[in-house]
Structures are given as structure tokens and as C-alpha cells.
Motif scaffolding. Structure first.
Motif, short mmCIF file in Angstrom:
data_model
loop_
_atom_site.label_atom_id
_atom_site.label_comp_id
_atom_site.label_asym_id
_atom_site.label_seq_id
_atom_site.Cartn_x
_atom_site.Cartn_y
_atom_site.Cartn_z
N ALA A 59 28.88 38.37 40.95
CA ALA A 59 29.31 37.33 40.10
C ALA A 59 28.69 35.95 40.16
O ALA A 59 28.48 35.29 39.23
N LEU A 60 28.78 35.63 41.53
CA LEU A 60 28.04 34.27 41.80
C LEU A 60 26.40 34.12 41.38
O LEU A 60 26.00 33.43 41.03
N GLU A 61 25.82 35.61 41.81
CA GLU A 61 24.48 35.69 41.40
C GLU A 61 24.23 35.50 39.59
O GLU A 61 23.11 34.90 39.35
N ALA A 62 25.13 36.17 39.11
CA ALA A 62 25.18 35.83 37.45
C ALA A 62 25.68 34.63 37.03
O ALA A 62 25.35 34.26 35.63
N GLY A 63 25.86 33.74 37.80
CA GLY A 63 26.30 32.26 37.26
C GLY A 63 27.62 31.93 37.40
O GLY A 63 28.02 31.18 36.71
N ALA A 64 28.58 32.77 37.74
CA ALA A 64 29.99 32.74 37.82
C ALA A 64 30.44 31.60 38.85
O ALA A 64 29.71 31.13 39.51
N GLN A 65 31.41 30.77 38.27
CA GLN A 65 31.90 29.63 38.80
C GLN A 65 33.05 29.91 39.75
O GLN A 65 33.12 29.19 41.10
N ALA A 83 40.80 41.28 39.43
CA ALA A 83 39.85 40.11 39.58
C ALA A 83 39.76 39.60 38.34
O ALA A 83 39.46 40.24 37.43
N ALA A 84 39.60 38.03 38.43
CA ALA A 84 39.03 37.55 37.22
C ALA A 84 37.92 36.56 37.63
O ALA A 84 37.99 35.97 38.63
N VAL A 85 36.92 36.92 36.56
CA VAL A 85 35.57 36.27 36.78
C VAL A 85 35.46 34.96 35.93
O VAL A 85 35.50 35.32 34.73
N PHE A 86 35.46 33.78 36.17
CA PHE A 86 35.18 32.60 35.44
C PHE A 86 33.63 32.23 35.17
O PHE A 86 33.02 32.13 36.19
N CYS A 87 33.09 31.91 34.07
CA CYS A 87 31.90 31.58 33.87
C CYS A 87 31.72 30.89 32.71
O CYS A 87 32.51 30.55 31.81
N GLU A 88 30.64 30.25 32.58
CA GLU A 88 30.07 29.46 31.47
C GLU A 88 29.82 30.26 30.32
O GLU A 88 29.32 31.09 30.34
#
Length: 117
Positions: free
Chosen positions: A88-94, A112-117
Motif C-alpha cells: 500500500a505504501l509503495e503504491a502511494g497510500a497515506q 483493513a482500510a487503505v486510504f489514498c489520494e
């Protein structure tokens, strides 16, 4: 009467509309609506703003205060799963966090919830 069911099946007849305004206390609000008749929807939204002690604003009057975000819910994986966090972090998730709301809705184990732009 016969046209109404046909119109409801035809998704192309619907249009996304964005309404902006403020409520009592200066609270800015964005309303996303899906409508088949914007000329009917706008007065209804204006009325709801007035009931809340606010006013419907012009385009850009409230949108400046918001950023569009995405939410991806992953079921069956805990938020402390290292592979999920790393991907998730590598894909740009916040942020990656436990999604207790989704866990309560569907009893399929951890979510799990992944928050991203």
C-alpha cells in the motif's frame, strides 16, 4: 407511468452533480448527487441547506477546503500485515488501519482500510 421503469433501468440518463455550500457555524459542505433531472434536484438541495441554517454556494465556494481521497477495503487481512502495509505504501497510500466498520458488516474475519489520494 410506463416510461418511469424504463428510465430507471437506463443508467445513461443519470448525471453526477456537485453542490457546494455552508451550514450554520460556517461548516463547509460538498454534496455529490446522482440525478436524472438537475433542475429538480438543485432546488431540493437548496432547501436542505436552508433548513440547516446555511446556503447553497457557487461552484468553488467550498471545494477549495476538501481533497478527494480514496478508500480501499481489504477483507481477510489484518492491518498489521506487513505485506499489505508495504504494498500500500509503495503504491502511494497515506495510511493503513484496522477497519472495524467493515468487520462488523461482514463477518469474514479481519479487515483493513487503505486510504489514498
Amino acid at each position: 407511468i410506463e416510461r418511469a421503469p424504463e428510465r430507471s433501468r437506463n443508467r445513461e440518463a443519470y448525471k453526477e452533480e456537485m453542490y457546494e455550500g455552508s451550514l450554520a457555524g460556517g461548516v463547509l459542505v460538498l454534496v455529490e448527487a446522482l440525478t436524472d433531472n438537475p433542475r429538480r434536484t438543485a432546488p431540493k438541495v437548496r432547501h436542505l441547506f436552508k433548513e440547516g441554517g446555511g446556503a447553497l454556494g457557487a461552484a468553488g465556494s467550498a471545494a477549495w477546503a476538501f481533497q478527494r481521497r480514496g478508500l480501499l477495503r481489504v477483507q481477510g487481512i489484518s492491518s498489521d500485515n506487513e505485506a499489505l502495509i508495504e504494498a500500500a505504501l509503495e503504491a502511494g497510500a497515506q495510511d493503513v488501519e484496522e477497519d472495524s466498520a467493515a468487520h462488523l458488516e461482514a463477518d469474514d474475519g479481519p479487515c483493513a482500510a487503505v486510504f489514498c489520494e
